[in-house]
Design an enzyme around this catalytic site. Structure first.
Site: not given
Length: 332
Positions: A143-145
């Site tokens: 997942l993106d930060r």
């Protein structure tokens, strides 16, 4: 004299051999089976064969010399050069939404990186390894930060192979909820484009890119459904990505739909989209959170051992839930 251990509720359902490998990783398979055959290891006072399934409250007796082979969480953390406070690990423990002997799922908050890197002091993978020191914590997707929601880690190599394969072959079903700046005229559809260097390309553009660079752009497919609207200003969307490209949903929102995700300063700037006022002071203050309104809501996958479908849901973060409630958008 034997050492007595009572199996905790968090390890209910684990096999005896897996339990021993988790707590005493330096014990070989041969040594483990010898302990069982000789009666030095017993479950509820009975001799064991090694494939028993342990349950909460079971009395496991082991020879005291095994204690010398047990590696403490603190020792493992020191060896890796990474230290986390007990408060850090307790916060992470509260984020667990699924846990069994083969994998663990967390409800990741926005702003926490999944994997470490330059300038990242705290990452979910390193913290999870410290929280589960007797398992081999391995990421199986990302997942993106800035994105919040469901993230899964395998606890052993076999589980990692099975789970990662499901993300590669698209059999793991992911579902996201997002709030977009702008209007989408069509209520549902499929976005089928190519992506390269942070841009969305049509088929013709992808052909030209390949001709010039010698590299074929990655195909990106996303199903979407509009769940609610604030006409002309905001759109509440459910996304079901069929591929897993970097920033796929953010790029598809900004470029393919022309409505960047609220809080996405990178692609809002790329599309020169200006945030519109909602003419509601309370709502505008809710949207001005400096967080990305993209939430990994639900994940369904096949368990690597039982082969049963497991569906995991995360709890929507307050900054998104408050807006959805204010606008009476449905969240399922």
């Amino acid at each position: 004299m034997r050492t007595q251990t009572v199996i905790s509720s968090t390890e209910d359902g684990i096999r005896l051999k897996r339990w021993v490998k988790r707590h005493y990783p330096r014990v070989s398979d041969g040594e483990f089976h010898k302990l069982c055959r000789s009666g030095q290891m017993r479950v509820n006072s009975a001799r064991c064969h090694g494939d028993e399934i342990l349950h909460s409250g079971d009395d496991l007796r082991i020879p005291p010399f095994l204690a010398a082979l047990q590696q403490s969480p603190q020792a493992k953390s020191q060896e890796s050069g990474i230290k986390f406070s007990l408060a850090d690990l307790e916060k992470l423990r509260k984020l667990i939404i699924h846990d069994d002997p083969d994998f663990v799922a967390f409800d990741k908050p926005a702003g926490l990186a999944v994997q470490g890197g330059t300038g990242i002091k705290k990452s979910l993978d390193k913290m999870a390894a410290a929280l589960f020191p007797y398992d081999t914590i391995l990421p199986v997707h990302r997942l993106d930060r800035e994105t919040s929601g469901v993230i899964v880690f395998a606890k052993n190599q076999r589980a990692a192979q099975h789970l990662a394969a499901q993300f590669r072959d698209k059999s793991a079903a992911k579902e996201y909820l997002a709030l977009l700046r702008g209007s989408i005229p069509v209520g549902r559809g499929v976005l089928d484009t190519f992506m390269a260097k942070g841009k969305v390309l049509s088929s013709d553009e992808a052909d030209e890119f390949q001709r010039l660079s010698g590299t074929r752009p990655q195909r990106a497919i996303t199903k979407y459904e509009v769940l609610g609207r604030l006409p002309g200003v905001l759109t509440w969307v459910r996304f079901a990505p069929q591929t897993g490209r970097t920033h796929q949903l953010r790029l598809h929102s900004a470029f393919a739909l022309g409505a960047p995700i609220v809080g996405d300063t990178l692609y809002r700037q790329s599309t020169e989209h200006r945030a519109q006022s909602t003419d509601n002071t309370i709502l505008d203050s809710m949207l001005d959170s400096n967080k990305l309104f993209l939430f990994a809501h639900k994940l369904s996958l096949r368990h690597p051992v039982t082969k049963k479908i497991v569906t995991i849901r995360a709890q929507m973060p307050n900054f998104m839930a408050n807006v959805a409630k204010f606008l009476e958008f449905k969240t399922e």
